[in-house]
Design a protein around this motif. Sequence first.
Motif, PDB file in Angstrom:
ATOM      1  N   ASP A 112      31.206  11.896  13.894  1.00  0.00           N
ATOM      2  CA  ASP A 112      30.544  12.353  12.677  1.00  0.00           C
ATOM      3  C   ASP A 112      29.035  12.092  12.714  1.00  0.00           C
ATOM      4  N   GLU A 161      31.365  14.783   7.235  1.00  0.00           N
ATOM      5  CA  GLU A 161      32.636  14.042   7.179  1.00  0.00           C
ATOM      6  C   GLU A 161      32.783  13.325   5.858  1.00  0.00           C
ATOM      7  N   GLU A 162      31.666  12.839   5.299  1.00  0.00           N
ATOM      8  CA  GLU A 162      31.750  12.110   4.028  1.00  0.00           C
ATOM      9  C   GLU A 162      32.226  13.020   2.891  1.00  0.00           C
ATOM     10  N   GLU A 172      27.283   4.167   6.811  1.00  0.00           N
ATOM     11  CA  GLU A 172      28.631   4.285   7.383  1.00  0.00           C
ATOM     12  C   GLU A 172      28.493   4.219   8.903  1.00  0.00           C
ATOM     13  N   HIS A 219      34.730   6.673  16.239  1.00  0.00           N
ATOM     14  CA  HIS A 219      34.212   6.276  14.926  1.00  0.00           C
ATOM     15  C   HIS A 219      33.729   4.845  14.970  1.00  0.00           C
TER      16      HIS A 219
END
Length: 536
Positions: A106, A171-172, A134, A196
Amino acid sequence: MTRLTLVILLSSACVFAQQKASAEKEAAMKADMAGQIDGMKKQAQVMVDSVFSFGELGFQEFETSKYLSAILEKEGFKVERGVAGIPTAFVATWGEGKPVIALGSDIDDIPQASQKPGVAYHDPLIEGAPGHGEGHNSGMPLQILAALAAKRVMEREHLKGTLKIWPGVAEELVGAKAYFVRAGIFKDVDVCLFAHVANDLNVSYGPTNGSGLVSVEYMFKGESAHAAGAPWRGRSALDAVELMSVGYEFRREHLRLATRVHYVITNGGDQPNVVPPNASIWFYFREADYDHIMNLWRIADNMAQGAALMTDTTYTSRLLGTAWPGYFNQPIAEDMFANIKKVGLPQWSEQDQALAKAFQAEMKVPVRGLATRIGELRPPRPQANANGEEGGVGPTGGPSDDIGDISWNVPTVTLRYPSNIPGGPGHNWANAISMATPIAHKGVVAGAKVQAMTILDILLHPELVQRAWDYFNNVQTKDVKYKSFLRPSDQPALFLNQKIMEQYRERMKAFYYNPAKYDTYLEQLGIQYPTVRHVQ
Ligand SMILES: [Zn+2]
């Protein structure tokens, strides 16, 4: 000894010798890849720091996408941009023939998570701006390092195979991967290796503890009026929004433990003296499987209808994102885990540990520093009945990632790599602290080695791909078949985050990393590493 026995013995000794030789050769190739990746440490740092400094929200990852795809193009990958109708999406392809290995991670960040890296307390670069809370700035650099190391070995050893690198856009918002699947990007893919950010080096298989979801916005329409002069002439769309949310709050108690429902009011009207003619509310409906997610969506449609009836308003709705619950491939995970044990965790410096411990003290969580031991490859939790019947607790819900959609279309695993510090709340400025420091850089280098070695295993062992598909066909999808949450008319929600980025982008540009002038981003920002609170 008969002649025949002798022949058998000799030939099996020969096979054994061959296997030993090829095992030795493989080990040498892996060591070579690891060495190459160590040689690309500088490149890792520059990529991680650059993407961190762009700090772009979902669907607005224009700088990030331009930057990463240009690197791949320069390295000889063929880049197709704007795939699946998403401007910031791309697929970079190199090589030919089977196996086709997809590498993704991501790239988007979190609203209001702006944070100075290397500083163990809240200190935004720009107050209110988005930031990598993130750690999505690190995954694509990892995949690029792994792909470059694999490419070199493939060229030298004349290995057949195709590498396809793609970014996880938005992705969020779980906004893109179902569209990638719909556009056929994974149609010819044999294995997908996702990555990830985490605070350990690990991989898992089987169903995840997370949820799947649909993200739906309901837009109500009423009639404006003077809120004091003639309120009886108004029909408040905000009333409908509030009644819908209250309806769901009451219903919450009568839903399974696996349910997670949350919302924000995206439009609550303009000013109090005008009865709001327009108002909207945006929900995430999370559950453990397709049918239960669809059920939450159905309930929401009922709530919206009820709220519209109560307020004499009307409503429309739109789907903004979707994710299947993830399910990961056992044979590939086992292979990857063997490589994880080979690579091991990074060597953390005293400064790295000092930042981690100061951060944990700040977060009021156990002060244990950074991960120093590889965990185990555990079998998935047994799937008990989610109603809590039959003695099981069942899935209790958790976060989502739209890698789930890909994992139901092609054997997939997610490599977790240690670029973050244990103890952060997630989706928060705190999770950005390590993300442009040596902790992130070392985590990416370690992860890239694991990924490159796993790519090599897939290239050299067709039977591994065969076993991956056996598991996919006969275990994972034996009873459950993928059905997209997308309806044919649904389109990517490209407008999301546009306004926020417009508001901050110009000011953020002043903070873009300039690797030509500064060795590291920390140096450019003038941050001493680590910066921790002064303890009296
Ligand atoms: Zn994420």
